[in-house]
Design an enzyme around this catalytic site. Structure first.
Site, PDB file in Angstrom:
ATOM      1  N   GLU A 197      22.615  32.319  17.984  1.00 34.02           N
ATOM      2  CA  GLU A 197      22.647  33.480  18.885  1.00 34.02           C
ATOM      3  C   GLU A 197      23.852  33.400  19.812  1.00 34.02           C
ATOM      4  O   GLU A 197      24.485  34.413  20.107  1.00 34.02           O
ATOM      5  CB  GLU A 197      21.345  33.589  19.687  1.00 34.02           C
ATOM      6  CG  GLU A 197      20.070  33.624  18.848  1.00 34.02           C
ATOM      7  CD  GLU A 197      20.069  34.682  17.749  1.00 34.02           C
ATOM      8  OE1 GLU A 197      20.736  35.714  17.899  1.00 34.02           O
ATOM      9  OE2 GLU A 197      19.385  34.457  16.714  1.00 34.02           O
ATOM     10  N   GLU A 223      25.832  38.629  10.357  1.00 37.04           N
ATOM     11  CA  GLU A 223      24.803  37.609  10.087  1.00 37.04           C
ATOM     12  C   GLU A 223      25.283  36.504   9.149  1.00 37.04           C
ATOM     13  O   GLU A 223      25.126  35.332   9.432  1.00 37.04           O
ATOM     14  CB  GLU A 223      23.530  38.270   9.564  1.00 37.04           C
ATOM     15  CG  GLU A 223      22.824  39.155  10.590  1.00 37.04           C
ATOM     16  CD  GLU A 223      22.513  38.439  11.899  1.00 37.04           C
ATOM     17  OE1 GLU A 223      22.523  37.191  11.932  1.00 37.04           O
ATOM     18  OE2 GLU A 223      22.283  39.132  12.905  1.00 37.04           O
ATOM     19  N   GLY A 275      13.353  35.737  15.020  1.00 35.27           N
ATOM     20  CA  GLY A 275      13.573  34.413  15.611  1.00 35.27           C
ATOM     21  C   GLY A 275      14.136  34.532  17.017  1.00 35.27           C
ATOM     22  O   GLY A 275      13.613  33.936  17.958  1.00 35.27           O
ATOM     23  N   ALA A 276      15.190  35.305  17.158  1.00 34.07           N
ATOM     24  CA  ALA A 276      15.826  35.474  18.459  1.00 34.07           C
ATOM     25  C   ALA A 276      16.813  36.624  18.360  1.00 34.07           C
ATOM     26  O   ALA A 276      17.139  37.065  17.258  1.00 34.07           O
ATOM     27  CB  ALA A 276      16.558  34.196  18.870  1.00 34.07           C
ATOM     28  N   MET A 277      17.303  37.077  19.523  1.00 31.76           N
ATOM     29  CA  MET A 277      18.187  38.250  19.534  1.00 31.76           C
ATOM     30  C   MET A 277      19.343  38.018  20.490  1.00 31.76           C
ATOM     31  O   MET A 277      19.157  37.617  21.627  1.00 31.76           O
ATOM     32  CB  MET A 277      17.356  39.483  19.937  1.00 31.76           C
ATOM     33  CG  MET A 277      18.159  40.767  20.020  1.00 31.76           C
ATOM     34  SD  MET A 277      18.871  41.214  18.409  1.00 31.76           S
ATOM     35  CE  MET A 277      20.373  42.036  18.939  1.00 31.76           C
ATOM     36  N   GLU A 278      20.549  38.339  19.986  1.00 31.39           N
ATOM     37  CA  GLU A 278      21.788  37.970  20.670  1.00 31.39           C
ATOM     38  C   GLU A 278      22.266  38.978  21.708  1.00 31.39           C
ATOM     39  O   GLU A 278      23.477  39.075  21.948  1.00 31.39           O
ATOM     40  CB  GLU A 278      22.880  37.779  19.620  1.00 31.39           C
ATOM     41  CG  GLU A 278      23.357  39.078  18.917  1.00 31.39           C
ATOM     42  CD  GLU A 278      22.684  39.345  17.565  1.00 31.39           C
ATOM     43  OE1 GLU A 278      21.580  38.834  17.343  1.00 31.39           O
ATOM     44  OE2 GLU A 278      23.271  40.090  16.752  1.00 31.39           O
TER      45      GLU A 278
HETATM   46 ZN   LIG Z   1      21.936  36.580  13.759  1.00 31.01          ZN
END
Ligand SMILES: [Zn+2]
Length: 878
Positions: free
Chosen positions: A302, A324, A265-268
């Site tokens: 994120e 998470e 989905g996305a990366m922090e």
């Molecule tokens: Zn996460």
């Protein structure tokens, strides 16, 4: 079963032999030959005198120097997977490594790759080692300085983590560079670089202490207008984290880059989040209310990682839920505060039940903190994320809001800048509250969804209510016996007038406030001084991720549906009533009988629909029947998806026919000429109206379909357009074909919207769907290189089309198995995820089970499977 590598075990954890204090990187970007120079300041971590082993993955070493001098060949051994120096200096030293990589040829989308023409990276969990040799583990924290150089025309934008400190031209060339410095030590998985020709939207945010932060969202040129909601969500997230958790942003700049090819989905990444564009871009014409809510939730998630994940990170990948589960909890709380808390809770529990419960009940079951893995990429699961969040929620229920916040504050204070464990996290809460969390900790180590059996009886003479509770955690792979858990059961004793009854004392289990602490296998709680016979409302707000089994009579459930002060349990009463009918109907269909549906239940739904005292979004949730997969999960074995669909369609038809006039009247009344707004209240009205449309069309009769066609044509936003088109597709109406064509004509070229078009066709429950899906693989908009396209077409078919994926002839299984085999060499991560759609195969009736097994056996027999796919298939058929 043979696997490619030995498993990694939590019990084998050992601190790193060497640490890397600073990393100085130089990326010379070029599509097929990017040169990466990495200068590492290394020191031994204590007196271990072990060889230095840096991890790699498909790497090509160009050169290596130690303290400025080329390292002689006999001093090291380099393979694509490792760089080993047998006798490194036992003092601080500098190691410079040069590698050459091929971003354009990287179809795994891990490490440095190209999405369209943009260079971008994904390093979690083990992608950094695909760029350069490194101690690629989360407990090695370093300060990074990164220089990126590229052709000015190809990549005018050059980004990395931290703050920008320099930029300029490379003399005599068309190339330029940018220099970034991130002062916060971080593990390699949070590293990122981006290079490309991108549009940008900018804004700013003043933190609570008065610092000004520049905000930037980068996207494909021409899509800037679709970033407004993401930017708004970001600013609201930053403010919320200051208020709710006392957390302030720490760099001068925060950037988000939207790319179209992304596995997750996305990366922090620190200061430079990279997003699947699906979770950034949204406007009323191209995104549904659900999409807007996802954008808000993922942006928040994120961003919140900046503290829970980045400033405090995981010691090892077994602790993944530490960042998470906690961050999902934080984003769920944010959305609850920004929207409707009860509705958000219902939606989250629906997701948990749909995604995590089947995982817990099948061959892929694992604890929130796994203790062994073959491939960590396969543990980015609903158990680690969603159940991990439930564990945090229970912790808050057990401790109360005040001690929970104090524990979080202590966690941030005590562990800032460290890589820690679940034990470190829990110790903070035990320290501030004095509560013994040893039994609670079992939630991290025991897989499986606990079952709670409840029975109650009222003694009118003694004015006593006796509630007996029993808990059982089913066996899961590798865990045959379980210990009793500490389960917080939030409760109320609902009296005849709908209010919770008071009681004098509760004996038999610890009760704090409205929470019973169920801690033994069996406990009986006796409430004295109860003035009237109560209806128990248990597990309010879904206070634990457990299955509650209590045989309340339908009249009690209808009573709770009408009166419970807990919105969640009102919804749950409707769901339980519906589920009972759906299971009975499925049984009737399988025995060739005619299902019967309860008019009193249908009438109660009509009442809910018309009850203006309830918020529309809640009514929409209560009116949505459990899905076919939910029913299959409840039935649990000998599952016949066709019978389930027939039973469910029967109930839909019964509702449509009995409530026709009422639903139509309400649908009409909800029509509005107000301009579109994505806010929660407006979205709730649309959700109710579209749920009504779905119910009206539930008998498949021409009037309902005609109404859907009319709504499709008149829609002025994507939410209504998609809802109407979904009604046409999911009813298999002939009119869907023309509507699908019109939709395609309107949005051809807009990949994210065409994904919706793919998904609707893939989830149409008609026998021609499989053929259609196969044909769509050749559609110009489909690409096997793009995970969003795969998930929309093949993923939707496998996960969300119960009757067609589970065709009795097995053709659905064969198709998905073949596709997985085709995809695996190109993108193993996405292939392995698709394969997880077989996780409930053992619950199927015998015929389908054999067909599914045959398809799985073909996959397992294939040569050269990736580690990702090998791991999933091995566990699925074990
Ligand atoms: Zn996460």
């Amino acid at each position: 079963m043979k696997t490619d590598t030995a498993p990694v075990r939590l019990s084998d954890y050992r601190p790193p032999d060497y640490l890397i204090d600073t990393v100085t990187l130089d990326f010379r970007l070029s599509p097929n030959a990017t040169r990466v120079t990495s200068l590492l300041a290394i020191r031994p971590n204590g007196d271990t005198r072990r060889p230095l082993v840096l991890a790699g993955d498909q790497l090509k070493l160009v050169s290596v120097t130690l303290d400025g001098a080329p390292l002689p060949k006999e001093r090291y051994r380099a393979t694509p997977d490792a760089l080993e120096i047998a006798d490194p200096p036992q003092r601080p030293f500098k190691l410079e490594i040069v590698t050459e990589i091929d971003p354009a040829g990287n179809s795994k989308l891990m490490g440095l790759y190209r999405s369209e023409r943009t260079y971008c990276t994904q390093c979690e969990a083990e992608g950094f080692r695909r760029m350069t040799y490194f101690l690629d583990r989360p407990d090695v924290l370093s300060v990074y300085t990164t220089r990126i150089e590229a052709d000015r025309t190809e990549a005018p934008v050059l980004l990395s983590n931290g703050n920008p400190i320099d930029a300029g031209s490379v003399d005599g060339t068309n190339r330029h560079y940018a220099l970034w410095h991130d002062p916060f030590p971080k593990p390699a998985y949070l590293f990122a670089v981006v290079g490309g020709d991108l549009g940008v939207v900018t804004d700013h945010f003043k933190t609570t202490s008065g610092r000004n932060v520049e905000l930037r969202i980068y996207c494909e040129h021409g899509k800037e207008d679709r970033c407004a909601y993401a930017m708004d969500s970001l600013k609201r997230s930053m403010r919320w984290d200051e208020v709710a958790f006392g957390r302030e942003y720490d760099l001068d700049i925060f950037m988000i880059v939207a790319v179209s090819d992304f596995n997750m989905g996305a990366m922090e990444n620190k200061g430079l989040n990279i997003f699947n564009d699906k979770y950034v871009l949204a406007d009323p014409d191209t995104a549904t209310d659900g999409d807007f809510a996802h954008v808000e939730g993922v942006i928040a998630h994120e961003y919140f990682h900046n503290w829970t994940g980045n400033r405090i990170t995981c010691r090892d990948w077994f602790q993944l839920c530490l960042k998470e589960g906690l961050t999902v909890f934080r984003d769920q709380e944010f959305s609850s505060d920004e929207r409707s808390r009860p509705v958000k809770r219902i939606a989250d529990v629906r997701t948990l039940q749909a995604r995590q419960f089947p995982e817990d009940a099948g061959p892929l079951a694992h604890p929130v903190r796994p203790e062994v893995y073959h491939e960590i990429n396969n543990f980015y699961t609903a158990t680690v994320y969603e159940k991990g969040s439930e564990v945090i929620r229970m912790l808050k229920s057990i401790l109360g809001a005040k001690d929970f916040r104090a524990g979080m504050d202590l966690y941030f204070e005590r562990h800032d800048g460290q890589a820690v464990t679940i034990e470190d996290f829990l110790a903070c809460f035990a320290d501030v509250s004095g509560v013994d969390l040893a039994q609670f900790k079992l939630w991290y180590s025991q897989a499986g969804t606990p079952e709670i059996v409840a029975n109650g009886s009222y003694d009118a003479k003694a004015r006593r209510y006796t509630l007996s509770l029993a808990q059982n955690v089913p066996a899961t792979p590798g865990q045959s016996t379980k210990k009793p858990m500490h389960i917080p059961v939030r409760f109320g004793l609902v009296g005849p007038n709908g209010e919770d009854l008071a009681y004098d004392a509760a004996v038999g289990a610890a009760v704090t406030g409205d929470v019973i602490h169920l801690m033994e296998p069996n406990q009986t709680v006796v409430f004295s001084g109860v003035s009237a016979p109560p209806v128990p409302s248990l597990l309010r707000g879904f206070s634990a991720p457990a299955k509650l089994m209590m045989e309340l009579p339908p009249s009690d459930l209808l009573f709770l549906l009408r009166t419970d002060t807990d919105s969640f349990n009102r919804w749950r009463a409707a769901e339980t009533l519906a589920m009972r009918q759906l299971i009975a109907a499925t049984t009737a269909v399988r025995m060739n009988g005619a299902p019967k549906y309860d008019d009193a239940f249908v009438d109660a739904l009509g009442e809910i629909a018309e009850n203006d005292a309830l918020e529309p979004a809640f009514r929409a949730q209560a009116l949505q029947l459990p899905g076919e997969a939910d029913i299959a999960r409840e039935i649990g074995n000998d599952v016949d998806p066709d019978a389930i669909a027939a039973g469910r369609n029967g109930l839909r038809a019964a509702i449509a026919s009995r409530l026709a006039a009422r639903l139509r009247r309400l649908h009409q009344a909800l029509g509005s000429s107000m301009p579109f707004s994505p806010d929660a209240a407006s979205a709730g009205r649309r959700a109710l109206r579209n749920t009504l449309l779905d119910l009206i069309a539930g008998d498949g009769a021409t009037e309902g379909i005609a109404l859907a066609v009319e709504r499709f044509r008149a829609a002025d936003n994507m939410t209504d357009r998609m809802a109407a088109l979904a009604v046409l597709c999911h009813n298999g109406a002939e009119a869907r074909l023309e509507a699908l064509d019109a939709f395609h004509r309107r949005y051809a070229g807009d990949a994210l919207v065409i994904d919706k078009w793919f998904a609707l066709q893939a989830t149409t429950p008609t026998p021609d769907t499989l053929t259609r899906v196969k044909t769509l693989l050749d559609h110009p908009a489909f690409s096997i290189g793009n995970p969003n396209r795969i998930r929309s077409l093949v993923g939707s078919f496998a996960a969300a089309n119960q009757t067609q994926f589970n065709r009795p002839d097995g053709a659905g299984y064969d198709f998905v198995a073949d596709f997985v085999l085709d995809l695996d060499p190109k993108n193993p991560q996405t292939a392995a995820r698709l394969l997880a759609s077989f996780r409930s195969w053992r619950a199927l009736e015998a015929g389908r089970r054999q067909k599914a097994e045959a398809a799985l056996n073909r996959v397992v027999a294939a040569p050269n499977l990736s580690r990702d796919t090998r791991d999933i298939i091995t566990r699925t058929i074990a």
